[in-house]
Scaffold this active site. Structure first.
Site, PDB file in Angstrom:
ATOM      1  N   SER A 179      -3.453  -0.468  -1.835  1.00 23.84           N
ATOM      2  CA  SER A 179      -4.111  -1.785  -1.895  1.00 23.84           C
ATOM      3  C   SER A 179      -5.611  -1.541  -1.809  1.00 23.84           C
ATOM      4  CB  SER A 179      -3.677  -2.687  -0.729  1.00 23.84           C
ATOM      5  OG  SER A 179      -4.345  -2.294   0.469  1.00 23.84           O
ATOM      6  N   TYR A 181      -7.569  -2.934   0.339  1.00 22.82           N
ATOM      7  CA  TYR A 181      -7.836  -2.730   1.771  1.00 22.82           C
ATOM      8  C   TYR A 181      -7.656  -1.262   2.145  1.00 22.82           C
ATOM      9  CZ  TYR A 181      -6.154  -1.864   6.455  1.00 22.82           C
ATOM     10  OH  TYR A 181      -5.932  -1.272   7.665  1.00 22.82           O
TER      11      TYR A 181
END
Ligand code: USQ
Length: 382
Positions: A179, A181
């Protein structure tokens, strides 16, 4: 020790602040309330409404007699952060002040940008503030097991000895995040490794798996001291979500085939790992990496355990395989090492039937707060 906790309002930051304060450390917390704001913007609420941070701190003072100092502000604002470092002169700084949600970082460009800027700028600022005020200050950074992804080889603790065309070296273990993140966490590690080599900083990077749990000993039964416990698709980690779903009578949302394996740990152990790292700091010029989890499970195994614990309390718990909103392997090899923290003395609190029953019982107290519309995933990776 004088300890600065960045992100002291969050799921991990607040319980860490109480624990370290209970142990007699001089704790200052910084937070810009990003998590509270993101929840407001997304229409989400944690299970137990957390009082404002200044009220929690007052409550902690009443119950423990200990002081926690609060400096509200943004770690991406260097002038602010440097001011806090100069004023509090920390011997250790714990950096939790990051946007922590993988799904949030995949919502769209605005959220991706916020995640990237927040996580990288805060990490850069901490490195600079440490160098500027006291390069001997131990920087403890929360990384993630997700930096490694799910490679088809054993995962080492941070570094790997490689032999290539007859020559050998010790290099950072290959990373491949799932991801945006998780990608920012890889970039954080690279930034810190760079400044460790340039400036001789002492850094511990804790590669943590998904955390579960609601209570730590400092909270007692005082809901005003409970952590920021989310169960929605954006900020709730999988086991916390399953516990809330079981209580609400919603089928457990196993994404895809449910063979996704991760390394999990109890909230109590997260804090214990940070304490152990604090008490035995990294050397000057060392990036020390620990893989911070205690057990691995597939999502299906978690669902099965929650189902069993729920049934023992008379709950009817169903499991439903929902279309996976993420791009991830649903069946894969996973064998990460995790010796370092055990060698420092970690005594794991494992995911037992009783632990799960305890989580379910606590959640039952607050079942009227559960919002059913916050459960199903809406954020698509693609
Ligand atoms: N999952 C489900 N059903 C759900 C929610 C999640 O099957 O309802 C699956 C996910 O697809 C994933 C696994 O459970 O395969 C773990 O998901 P998660 O939401 O608990 O964890 P993740 O998004 O990876 O992020 C969390 C924390 C993050 C931390 C990370 C550690 O939010 O801050 O860095 O765990 S790790 O997963 O090892 O990268």
């Amino acid at each position: 020790m004088r300890i600065l906790i960045l992100g002291g309002d969050g799921y991990l930051g607040w319980p860490t602040a109480m624990r370290l304060s209970a142990l007699g450390h001089e704790v200052t917390v910084v937070d810009n309330f990003l998590r509270r704001l993101a929840c407001l913007e997304q229409g989400l609420e944690p299970l137990i409404p957390p009082p404002p941070l200044h009220r929690r701190i007052a409550r902690w003072r009443e119950s423990s007699g200990q002081e926690i100092a609060l400096r509200p502000g943004d770690a991406t604002d260097y002038a602010f952060l440097l001011g806090v470092f100069r004023e509090t002169r920390p011997e250790a700084v714990i950096h939790y002040a990051e946007q922590p949600s993988a799904p949030y970082s995949m919502l769209g460009h605005r959220e991706a940008h916020l995640t990237l800027v927040n996580n990288l700028a805060s990490t850069l600022n901490v490195a600079y503030a440490v160098r500027e005020t006291d390069p001997a200050c131990h920087l403890i950074k929360l990384g993630t097991m997700g930096e490694y992804g799910t490679p088809n080889i054993d995962i080492e603790e941070g570094f790997i000895e490689l032999e290539h065309k007859g020559r050998k070296d010790r290099l950072l273990f290959p990373r491949q995040a799932g991801s945006l993140y998780h990608t920012t966490k890889i970039q954080d590690t690279d930034l810190l490794y760079f400044y460790v080599r340039m400036w001789g900083l002492r850094v511990t990077d804790l590669m943590q798996g998904p955390v579960y749990g609601l209570l730590t000993p400092e909270m007692g039964h005082d809901a005003e001291l409970f952590p920021f416990f989310n169960y929605d698709e954006l900020f709730g980690t999988v086991l916390n979500r399953f516990v809330v779903q079981a209580v609400a009578g919603i089928p457990l949302t196993v994404y895809g085939k449910g063979g996704q394996t991760r390394g999990y740990l109890n909230l109590v152990d997260t804090i214990e790992c940070v304490r152990l790292a604090l008490e035995r700091p990294a050397e000057a010029g060392e990036l020390r990496i620990f893989n911070q989890f205690t057990e691995t499970f597939t999502v299906n195994e978690l669902a099965e355990r929650v189902q069993q614990a729920g049934r023992s309390l008379g709950l009817s718990v169903e499991v439903q395989n929902v279309a996976n909103p993420r791009v991830e392997k649903e069946e894969h090899y996973y064998n990460p090492m995790h010796r370092g923290l055990l060698e420092l003395g970690l005594q794991p609190h494992l995911l037992t039937h009783d632990t799960l029953r305890g989580m379910l019982e606590q959640t039952l107290r607050f079942q009227d707060n559960i919002r059913r519309d916050a459960i199903l995933p809406r954020t698509q990776w693609k």
